[in-house]
Design a protein around this motif. Sequence first.
Motif, short mmCIF file in Angstrom:
data_model
loop_
_atom_site.label_atom_id
_atom_site.label_comp_id
_atom_site.label_asym_id
_atom_site.label_seq_id
_atom_site.Cartn_x
_atom_site.Cartn_y
_atom_site.Cartn_z
N GLU A 75 0.83 -1.21 0.00
CA GLU A 75 0.00 0.00 0.00
C GLU A 75 0.87 1.25 0.00
O GLU A 75 0.58 2.22 -0.73
CB GLU A 75 -0.92 -0.01 1.22
CG GLU A 75 -1.89 1.16 1.28
CD GLU A 75 -2.84 1.08 2.45
OE1 GLU A 75 -3.45 2.11 2.78
OE2 GLU A 75 -2.98 -0.03 3.03
N LEU A 76 1.93 1.25 0.81
CA LEU A 76 2.86 2.39 0.83
C LEU A 76 3.46 2.61 -0.55
O LEU A 76 3.56 3.75 -1.03
CB LEU A 76 3.98 2.16 1.85
CG LEU A 76 3.66 2.33 3.32
CD1 LEU A 76 4.85 1.90 4.17
CD2 LEU A 76 3.30 3.79 3.62
N ALA A 78 2.27 1.64 -3.51
CA ALA A 78 1.27 2.05 -4.50
C ALA A 78 0.99 3.54 -4.40
O ALA A 78 0.75 4.21 -5.42
CB ALA A 78 -0.02 1.25 -4.28
N GLU A 79 1.01 4.09 -3.20
CA GLU A 79 0.77 5.51 -3.00
C GLU A 79 1.94 6.36 -3.50
O GLU A 79 1.80 7.58 -3.67
CB GLU A 79 0.55 5.80 -1.51
CG GLU A 79 -0.74 5.19 -0.95
CD GLU A 79 -0.79 5.27 0.57
OE1 GLU A 79 0.24 5.67 1.17
OE2 GLU A 79 -1.83 4.92 1.14
N ARG A 80 3.08 5.72 -3.74
CA ARG A 80 4.30 6.43 -4.15
C ARG A 80 4.90 5.79 -5.40
O ARG A 80 6.11 5.67 -5.53
CB ARG A 80 5.32 6.41 -3.00
CG ARG A 80 4.85 7.12 -1.75
CD ARG A 80 5.62 6.68 -0.52
NE ARG A 80 5.26 7.47 0.64
CZ ARG A 80 4.14 7.28 1.35
NH1 ARG A 80 3.30 6.29 1.01
NH2 ARG A 80 3.86 8.03 2.38
N ARG A 167 5.86 12.95 1.73
CA ARG A 167 5.54 11.72 1.01
C ARG A 167 6.79 11.05 0.41
O ARG A 167 6.70 9.94 -0.10
CB ARG A 167 4.49 11.98 -0.05
CG ARG A 167 4.96 12.76 -1.26
CD ARG A 167 3.76 13.00 -2.21
NE ARG A 167 3.10 11.76 -2.59
CZ ARG A 167 3.46 11.02 -3.63
NH1 ARG A 167 4.50 11.38 -4.37
NH2 ARG A 167 2.81 9.92 -3.93
#
Length: 537
Positions: A75-76, A78-80, A167
Amino acid sequence: MIEAVAGGARVGVHVPLAEVAGHLRDQFVDERVPTSLSERRLSMWPQAVAADIVRRTTWLDLAASSADLASVVHELAAERAELDHVVLLGMGGSSLAAEVVAVAAEQPLRVLDTTDPHQVRAALAEDPARLLVVLASKSGETVESESLGRVFVDHLHRHLGKAATARHIVVITDPGSRLHATAMREGYACVLSDPMVGGRFSALGPFGLVAPGLLGADIAAVVRAAAAVRPSLANDADNPGLLLGAALAAAAERGRDKVLLCAEGAAVRALPNWIEQLVSESTGKDGRGILPVIGSARTAAPADAVRVVLGVDPRGTADIVVDAPLGAQFLLWEYATTVASYRLGVNPFDQPNVEESKANTQAVLAGDHRDGGDVPLIVTDAVEVHLNPGQAAGPALCERLEEVFEWLLTISEPAGYLAVMAFLDRSGDQRVAEVAQRLRERTSLPVTFGWGPRFLHSTGQLHKGGPPTGAFLQITAAAQDDVRVPGRPFGLARLQAAQAEGDRLALARRGRPVVRMHLRDRRAGLDELTAAARHLS
C-alpha cells in the motif's frame, strides 16, 4: 555426515566436524536448549543476564508478526508509485538484511550505511522528484543515520519544498523513539518495529523487509520460508538451527574459530555480509568469538576455519552446508548464533565495544582527544603511513609500502587474522578491495575486508571484544568535496575521520597493532596502494 532437514531447509555437517557437532547437539538436547529458547525460559542463561536475554528473543516469532507486513508495504509503494529511486539510510542491522533481500530480488536499492561524502553526494545527484528516502533506525540517534537523515531532509526541502517532502520519506523505527516522534510531527509514513528485537536479529521484521518491499521484492515469500522452518526450532530432532549452532560452537572450541562463508546461487549472493555482522557482533566479546571471513568457491580455507557453503555444495568441499530459502536462512542463522553464543558463554544481544567506538567518535568530534598519532612514519607521493604511538617499532625500519604490508602479515599470531578497514567510498573506491585480495594471496592467515563505518556495527565488535589476535590496516582518505550536515558543527568528512580515529583509539588502547594509510589524493593514493600490493614478494 549428519543432517537436519525441516521446513524446506537442510543443514549438513561433514566429517571430521560431524562427530563432535553431533555430540554437542545431543548435549544441547540434554540441557533442554531447544525447549528453553522456544518457551523463553530463564534457566539456560546466567542469572545476572537471563531476564534481559529472554526478553530479547521475540525475533523467534517475527515470521508470524510480519505476516501482514507485505500488504502494508504494498500500500505504501502504491501511494508512491512514481518514487522509484529508493535510498535506505541505516546502519548495521537496520540495513544489511534489506540489502540482502533486494540483491536476491534484483531490485536497485541504494543502501547508504556510510559517512563518506563522495558516496553520499552521488546519491544526492538522483532526481529528487523520484527519490524515496527510507530512514531506518531503532532509536533515531545513531550518529550516521541521524546525520544522513538531516542531509536528505534538507536536500528534499530545498528542491521540493517542505510541504511536498513528507511523502518522499518512510520511517522504520521503534515505538516512542526520537525518530518516531519526528515522523509523527512531520507527517512521514512510519512502520514500527518490535523494540525488544535487536537490529542484527531484525531481518524478518520491518528493518529487513520494508525497503526492498517498496521496490517490489516478494517479501511475503521471505516470511513464508521462515515460518515454514520455525516449528522445527522447538524440536530436539530434525532441528537444523540447533545442528548449525552446535557445529559452529564445536569448531570454535577446537580452535577453528573462523568461518569461511561461500555463497552458491543468486538468492543468497549477498547473505554473507549479513551473517558476518550477526555472528561477529553477537559472539565477539569477553575475549571470545567466531570470525566470519567472506570468500568464494575459489578461496582457500585457512587451517583454523570451517568452510560454510550457503546453498548447494557442488564441489563437496564444505564442512557445513546450509541449503535453504532466504527467509529460512535468516531464521536459522539467528537461532544458531544464539545457540553458539550460549555455548561460548557470551550474551548474543549486547555490543559493548560498538558503543565504545561511538563514544570515542563523539570525543574526537568534541576535540577531547589528542595523542600525537598523526605524525607520519612514511610519506610517498600520495600516501602517508601512520603508526600508533608506543606501538612496536617494526614499521620504523620500512621505507616502502610493500614492506609495511609484509610487516603486517608477519606480526599476526599463528591463530590470528589481518583486518583491512577502508573508510572510503564503497561505490567509487571499490578497487581498494584489491589490497585485501593481494594480501590474502600472500598468507595463510584469514584476511577480512570491511567498509567503514559499516564494519563498526559488525566485525568492529569482535575486533575489540573478541580474541586479541588481529592486526589492523586502516585506510582513510582526504575528501575533495564535503557534505554539510545541517544543524551540526561538522560535515560528513569530519565525521568520517572522527569515526576512523575513534576506532583506532579503541584498538590502540587494547594494544592491537594498527597501521593507518592515509590517501592525500584518492585516485593517486589508490594507484600506489594497489601497485604496492601487487608487488609483494
